[in-house]
Structure formats: structure tokens, C-alpha cells
Design a protein around this motif. Sequence first.
Motif: not given
Length: 342
Positions: A42-51
Motif C-alpha cells: 500500500q505504501d507507494d514508495c515501497v512499491r516503487m523501490r521494489s522489483s
Amino acid sequence: MEYNAVIDSEKCIQCNACHSACQNNAEQVLTKPIYWKQGWAQDDCVRMRSSSGGVATAVERAFIKNGGIVCSCTFSFGKFEFDFAETEDEVCKFTGSKYVKSNPEGVYKKILQKLKLGRKVLFIGLPCQVSAVRHYTKNHQNLYTADLICHGTPSPQILDSFLFDYGIRLTEVQSIRFREKNNFKLEQNGKRFAVPITTDNYMMTFLNSTTYTENCYQCQYAKIERPGDITLGDSWGSELEKSTQDKGISLVLCQNEKGKELIDQADLTLVDVDLKKAIESNHQLYQPSQKPKQRAVFFKELKKGYGFKKAVKRCYPKKYLKNIVKTVLYNMKFIGGRTAIK
């Protein structure tokens, strides 16, 4: 080059401890999923940094928030090793796909020590490593596990051989990245080895299954029955909108109540997924990667000391030449693509 466990005959005292500890000599405990979804953090920053969709990071952070410890693979000083995280900020060192065989040396013993102290530990690794830690700790009640959908892993020596063609040693690399969402490009210290419209030789041979360790082609974990409490991978074959796929979508398989606990406590957006299509799009959920006929020649060339580029040129001459032509045309601005990382 194979990076396999080897018994030192000069030091061996015939105690048979290594044989009894090896998960391959024990009955495998593999379980079909009882619950399956696709989704993202749900955290967009976490999703963006992940593969992928960032589900692993979201699960790790929630586990720590609830008093647990996370153990997973990290890259440090040229080595792919396992480390622990006890704060939510620390889990960032685990972020990103690592298309190299990681070294779990000594970590199972450390995990068992923490479990005996009453701590809950989440171990995230390859299916063979998850099976090993479960066997070593006798699947301790405080142990939680997540296995990754793995297509095979090359030895770090293969990566070092690739880098050597560019005058770089793996021990000199401070940061490394193998992938940005659906873009498979090797990047070290902020620099890539190929223009945007081509794939570098390391990732090309990885995606072709050329450089995996020999036993990966007979992987006993390449099936829908899994060793972990949960299984994480990419939701290839998803029917969600392309704009959603471009941001990254993870596939989540849950094998038991422990796995359900991991998923329920994490901040995730989960939606339905067609399990049949998910399996068809992740061949490692029904069969091991197939060994290409070029593999034997490729390793033979490397052992002769001819270098990674020459080995690729020998085994994949058409692809090698095509990439050279594309690179020249791109550099002369006859054809374009996404901006390369400088």
C-alpha cells in the motif's frame, strides 16, 4: 564456477554431520497453497523501490513492527550474504531481486540461537534455503518462512567474470541492481552495461537459463507444492491493466495459517488471481528451468579464460552481433529508446 558445497576430505572426520544436516537427505515437507492472491504494498514508495509489487518489504516491515526479526539476502562488500533486520528501516537492504546464488554460511545456526531465545524470525530465501532452515531448526514454532519463486541461480564467480571484462571486480562494487520492474538490466554503482534498447550479456545469459548452477536444472522445488509458509514472486500473466502492471504486481501463495498471519498483518492491496494462469506464466511452479545446449560450451569457454564476452559470442553469435549493431545505431542516434542511466 558452480559454487556448490564440497567436503574437504583432509579435514573430514567421518562424523556424518553434514549429511544429516543437509535438507536433500531428509524427507521434503512441501504443501499446496490454500490461498492465493496478487497485489502490492500500500505504501507507494515501497512499491516503487521494489522489483515487483513490494509485498516482501511490506511483510518484513509488519513482522518487525510486531516484534519479530527478519533474515534475508543482502549485498555488501562484493558478497551476497544473509543478514538480520530488527527495525523497519533496516529492511531496505533486502530490497531488489538478486540474480546470483546467495551464501547462507553460518546463518542457520544464528537463526536457531534467536529462536531458542524466544524471538520470532522470518526467513526469506530460495526454496532450497527455506527447506534447509526448516530442517536445521526442526521447523521451530517461532520460525516463519517465505520462499521466492526461483528460476535458477548463477555463482557469484559468473558475475565476477562478466564484470572483469569491464575492468571491474565484484569486491569493488558498492551497489548493484539487476532489474527495474520489467526492465532486466544489470547496474553497478549507478552505471549500466548496455544501452536501453539492448540487454547486457549477464542478464541475457541469465534469462536464457545458461548460467545456473547444475543442480538448478533438476530442482525438486519447482512445483506448486512449496516449502515456505508463503511463496512470493512476480504476477506474470496478470490480467490487470497495464498501468497497474507497470508499477509492479506480486504473486502471493499462502500454504498455511502461519502464512496467513504474515499476509494479514501486512499493509497490502490484494486482489484475485487466476492460479492456473499464474502457474502457466511462472514455469518454476511446475517444472525446473531447462538446460540450454549452449551451456556446456559456455562454461568450457569461461574455464579456458577467454572471458564472458567471448563465451557469449561463441554460444550466441546472432544475439551478440545484433546487440552490437543496435548499440552502434543507438549511439549514433539512428534509433532511440529510454534514457540510459549515466
